[in-house]
Design a protein around this motif. Structure first.
Motif, mmCIF file in Angstrom:
data_model
loop_
_atom_site.group_PDB
_atom_site.id
_atom_site.type_symbol
_atom_site.label_atom_id
_atom_site.label_comp_id
_atom_site.label_asym_id
_atom_site.label_seq_id
_atom_site.Cartn_x
_atom_site.Cartn_y
_atom_site.Cartn_z
ATOM 1 N N TYR A 103 1.170 -1.145 0.265
ATOM 2 C CA TYR A 103 0.371 -0.065 -0.075
ATOM 3 C C TYR A 103 1.437 0.989 0.340
ATOM 4 O O TYR A 103 0.581 2.433 0.529
ATOM 5 C CB TYR A 103 -0.890 -0.212 1.143
ATOM 6 N N GLN A 104 2.512 0.666 -0.212
ATOM 7 C CA GLN A 104 2.692 2.303 -0.375
ATOM 8 C C GLN A 104 3.583 2.289 -1.565
ATOM 9 O O GLN A 104 4.403 1.361 -2.504
ATOM 10 C CB GLN A 104 4.063 1.729 1.286
ATOM 11 N N LEU A 105 3.479 3.408 -2.490
ATOM 12 C CA LEU A 105 4.377 3.681 -3.775
ATOM 13 C C LEU A 105 5.354 4.480 -3.727
ATOM 14 O O LEU A 105 5.065 5.901 -3.202
ATOM 15 C CB LEU A 105 3.559 3.829 -4.996
ATOM 16 N N ASP A 106 6.581 4.205 -3.637
ATOM 17 C CA ASP A 106 7.501 5.205 -4.085
ATOM 18 C C ASP A 106 7.801 5.279 -5.947
ATOM 19 O O ASP A 106 8.685 4.517 -6.102
ATOM 20 C CB ASP A 106 8.927 5.059 -3.383
ATOM 21 N N SER A 107 7.284 6.552 -6.127
ATOM 22 C CA SER A 107 6.742 7.005 -7.498
ATOM 23 C C SER A 107 8.374 6.937 -7.487
ATOM 24 O O SER A 107 8.740 7.174 -9.636
ATOM 25 C CB SER A 107 6.519 8.442 -7.256
ATOM 26 N N ARG A 108 9.342 7.028 -7.466
ATOM 27 C CA ARG A 108 11.078 7.410 -7.760
ATOM 28 C C ARG A 108 11.733 6.611 -8.096
ATOM 29 O O ARG A 108 12.681 6.128 -8.784
ATOM 30 C CB ARG A 108 11.616 8.211 -6.917
ATOM 31 N N ARG A 109 10.655 5.374 -8.007
ATOM 32 C CA ARG A 109 10.973 4.011 -8.124
ATOM 33 C C ARG A 109 10.470 3.605 -9.301
ATOM 34 O O ARG A 109 10.784 2.348 -9.525
ATOM 35 C CB ARG A 109 11.545 2.734 -7.241
ATOM 36 N N CYS A 110 9.226 3.743 -9.548
ATOM 37 C CA CYS A 110 8.344 3.674 -9.978
ATOM 38 C C CYS A 110 8.731 3.493 -11.953
ATOM 39 O O CYS A 110 8.835 5.128 -12.014
ATOM 40 C CB CYS A 110 7.343 4.533 -9.950
ATOM 41 N N ALA A 141 6.648 3.587 -14.582
ATOM 42 C CA ALA A 141 5.492 4.772 -15.039
ATOM 43 C C ALA A 141 5.709 6.256 -14.788
ATOM 44 O O ALA A 141 5.628 7.331 -15.505
ATOM 45 C CB ALA A 141 4.185 4.726 -14.490
ATOM 46 N N TYR A 142 6.485 6.768 -13.910
ATOM 47 C CA TYR A 142 6.895 7.954 -13.019
ATOM 48 C C TYR A 142 8.127 8.161 -14.392
ATOM 49 O O TYR A 142 8.617 8.922 -14.683
ATOM 50 C CB TYR A 142 6.750 7.572 -11.288
ATOM 51 N N LEU A 143 8.885 7.102 -14.004
ATOM 52 C CA LEU A 143 10.036 7.508 -14.387
ATOM 53 C C LEU A 143 10.556 8.390 -16.279
ATOM 54 O O LEU A 143 10.699 8.945 -17.030
ATOM 55 C CB LEU A 143 11.094 6.277 -14.235
ATOM 56 N N THR A 144 9.715 7.007 -16.302
ATOM 57 C CA THR A 144 9.126 6.913 -18.083
ATOM 58 C C THR A 144 8.042 8.210 -19.164
ATOM 59 O O THR A 144 7.835 8.165 -20.066
ATOM 60 C CB THR A 144 8.431 5.664 -18.600
ATOM 61 N N ILE A 145 7.288 8.582 -17.762
ATOM 62 C CA ILE A 145 6.645 9.146 -18.419
ATOM 63 C C ILE A 145 6.480 10.957 -17.380
ATOM 64 O O ILE A 145 7.084 11.416 -18.229
ATOM 65 C CB ILE A 145 4.933 9.288 -17.848
ATOM 66 N N GLU A 146 6.706 11.157 -16.023
ATOM 67 C CA GLU A 146 6.619 12.061 -15.410
ATOM 68 C C GLU A 146 8.391 12.752 -14.827
ATOM 69 O O GLU A 146 8.363 13.753 -14.939
ATOM 70 C CB GLU A 146 6.393 12.207 -14.395
ATOM 71 N N HIS A 147 8.885 12.173 -14.886
ATOM 72 C CA HIS A 147 10.849 12.078 -14.543
ATOM 73 C C HIS A 147 11.559 13.492 -15.972
ATOM 74 O O HIS A 147 11.663 12.165 -16.303
ATOM 75 C CB HIS A 147 11.431 11.152 -14.309
ATOM 76 N N PRO A 148 11.119 14.457 -15.653
ATOM 77 C CA PRO A 148 11.928 15.052 -15.922
ATOM 78 C C PRO A 148 13.971 14.904 -17.362
ATOM 79 O O PRO A 148 14.314 15.234 -17.775
ATOM 80 C CB PRO A 148 11.516 16.553 -16.523
ATOM 81 N N GLY A 149 14.375 14.700 -16.588
ATOM 82 C CA GLY A 149 15.920 14.284 -16.092
ATOM 83 C C GLY A 149 16.071 12.580 -16.208
ATOM 84 O O GLY A 149 15.933 11.968 -17.142
ATOM 85 N N HIS A 150 17.900 12.985 -16.539
ATOM 86 C CA HIS A 150 18.203 11.616 -16.142
ATOM 87 C C HIS A 150 18.115 10.342 -15.917
ATOM 88 O O HIS A 150 17.739 10.546 -14.506
ATOM 89 C CB HIS A 150 19.765 11.656 -16.937
ATOM 90 N N ILE A 151 17.739 9.598 -16.243
ATOM 91 C CA ILE A 151 17.222 8.106 -15.039
ATOM 92 C C ILE A 151 18.289 7.094 -14.261
ATOM 93 O O ILE A 151 19.090 7.047 -15.116
ATOM 94 C CB ILE A 151 16.277 7.208 -15.680
ATOM 95 N N ASP A 152 18.129 7.526 -13.337
ATOM 96 C CA ASP A 152 19.465 7.033 -12.280
ATOM 97 C C ASP A 152 19.586 6.009 -13.015
ATOM 98 O O ASP A 152 18.883 4.682 -13.086
ATOM 99 C CB ASP A 152 18.818 6.258 -10.488
ATOM 100 N N GLU A 153 21.163 4.875 -12.955
ATOM 101 C CA GLU A 153 21.537 3.990 -13.766
ATOM 102 C C GLU A 153 21.305 2.624 -13.164
ATOM 103 O O GLU A 153 20.986 2.038 -13.780
ATOM 104 C CB GLU A 153 23.152 4.163 -14.369
ATOM 105 N N SER A 154 21.083 2.655 -11.657
ATOM 106 C CA SER A 154 20.542 1.492 -11.160
ATOM 107 C C SER A 154 19.090 1.273 -11.540
ATOM 108 O O SER A 154 19.179 -0.155 -11.022
ATOM 109 C CB SER A 154 20.738 1.730 -9.794
ATOM 110 N N LEU A 155 18.526 2.262 -11.941
ATOM 111 C CA LEU A 155 17.672 1.356 -12.366
ATOM 112 C C LEU A 155 16.893 0.704 -13.679
ATOM 113 O O LEU A 155 15.999 0.752 -14.294
ATOM 114 C CB LEU A 155 15.988 2.824 -11.681
ATOM 115 N N ARG A 156 17.747 1.569 -15.139
ATOM 116 C CA ARG A 156 17.596 1.475 -16.168
ATOM 117 C C ARG A 156 17.844 0.030 -16.200
ATOM 118 O O ARG A 156 16.439 -0.584 -17.571
ATOM 119 C CB ARG A 156 18.764 2.204 -17.021
ATOM 120 N N ALA A 157 18.091 -1.665 -16.041
ATOM 121 C CA ALA A 157 17.916 -2.420 -16.304
ATOM 122 C C ALA A 157 16.730 -2.580 -16.361
ATOM 123 O O ALA A 157 16.005 -3.607 -16.632
ATOM 124 C CB ALA A 157 19.181 -3.200 -15.652
#
Length: 385
Positions: free
Chosen positions: A213-220, A222-238
């Motif tokens: 019941y808890q979402l950390d958008s910074r790792r989601c 959907a957020y990363l590919t739609i809302e996040h305006p900058g570079h995506i952290d390398e640890s999350l790309r794979a």
């Protein structure tokens, strides 16, 4: 023997529900504006944890977002409506084609904001005309907590993935709200039926759920590919794989989906050709071509640069050396978002070629993030099997 006549408010409610059904909504129910007293504290805690990432608009007008009467003091009831967009196949099948783009199911349709808003206005117009009341319609465009209100109205419950789950429609509901000065009879809230299931939590490729019941958008994704305006952290790309816009994983594995019939609303039907687009073709999109391809869909709002950034991450994850040309063609793109991910993808697919191109690229590169991608340790090329 005379049949007892329904109270006017009940008659009005039935008329509203009937109009909603006629407009293609799958469900319509009522909640009081006082139905979510726990929302302010929950929203404040979520924001305090920073789980909203760079979605600064979530911090704006928090009182109005969490308390409906703060948004409109005269409101007494909220009509919550849901429209199914359930698929007729497996939306995760595309993940097995790493050279193709996975676009979230909802985004392969006509933009639901445009479709639903018109339908909401039709329902609200009937409510205003027959009830002599004031109304306001909202569809993801104002500080409204649709999911808690939908649960309070009985449309479903917020599952462990934080998305609304319906016993009839699974995790596939678009939501809209009508605030009104009418005091309509409220429906019973829905209770939680997730039980011990945690499929939605376990499937998340980037571990975006710190707890049920808890979402950390910074790792989601959907957020990363739609809302996040900058570079995506390398640890999350794979973990992003070939998902270039959104992510359906946590929704698609919900067991309640087995009760959902495929959506039949024609104006929300899937757009032909957006279900398995080749990454190589998407990497070639300039701004006009991007706008033309995704006209009328939610993808268009993200913009070409952010979208091609996502495409290059998918290319870098593809393990398809033949896609190295697509990355190499973008190392001098005007956008630093694109150049950075072109460098990253190239170092993964063709490290020797990247080493050859890096000196020239670094000579003219002024963006620190792009330079960092060129200077990252080069992986060893995989042996042919």
């Amino acid at each position: 023997m005379k049949t007892a006549r329904l109270p006017k408010t009940e008659q009005l409610k039935r008329a509203v529900v009937a109009r909603a059904r006629a407009e293609g909504f799958s469900v319509a129910r009522i909640a009081s504006v006082e139905a979510i007293p726990e929302a302010p504290a929950r929203l404040a805690a979520w924001l305090a944890e920073g789980h909203h990432g760079e979605m600064g608009w979530m911090e704006e007008r928090t009182a109005e977002r969490a308390t409906p009467r703060q948004l409109w003091g005269e409101a007494k009831s909220v009509v919550m409506l849901g429209m199914s967009y359930a698929p007729d196949g497996d939306p995760l099948a595309i993940l097995g084609q790493p050279d193709k783009a996975a676009i979230s199911l909802y985004a392969r349709r006509r933009d639901y904001h445009d479709v639903i808003k018109g339908k909401l206005k039709s329902v609200a117009g009937l409510l205003a005309a027959q009830g002599g009341v004031d109304v306001k319609v909202f569809v993801d465009t104002a500080p409204v907590m649709e999911k808690p209100l939908a649960q309070a109205a009985g449309l479903g419950w917020q599952g462990k993935h934080t998305v609304l789950v319906s016993r009839e429609h699974g995790s596939w509901l678009f939501l809209g709200a009508i605030y009104t000065t009418a005091e309509l009879p409220a429906d019973a809230p829905e209770s939680d039926h997730c039980g011990s299931c945690r499929r939605c939590l376990d499937i998340c490729p980037t571990d975006a759920f710190p707890a049920p019941y808890q979402l950390d958008s910074r790792r989601c994704i959907a957020y990363l590919t739609i809302e996040h305006p900058g570079h995506i952290d390398e640890s999350l790309r794979a973990g992003i794989g070939n998902r270039v816009f959104g992510c359906d994983d946590c929704l698609a594995v919900c067991p309640w989906n087995k009760f959902a019939a495929a959506a039949q609303e024609t104006r929300l039907s899937l757009r032909d050709g957006l279900d398995a687009l080749p990454l190589a073709e998407l990497a070639r999109l300039d701004d006009p071509a991007f706008r033309a391809l995704f006209a009328g869909t939610p993808v268009k709002r993200t913009g070409r640069d952010r979208f091609v950034r996502n495409v290059l991450i998918a290319i870098g994850n593809s393990k398809r050396p033949e896609l190295a040309d697509s990355a190499a063609a973008l190392v001098a793109d005007a956008s630093p978002l694109v150049r950075a991910m072109a460098a990253w993808a190239l170092t993964r697919l063709a490290p020797t070629r990247a080493l050859t191109l890096a000196p020239g690229a670094l000579t003219v590169e002024n963006d620190a993030d792009v330079r960092r991608e060129w200077r990252a340790p080069m992986p060893e090329p995989e042996s042919a099997s």
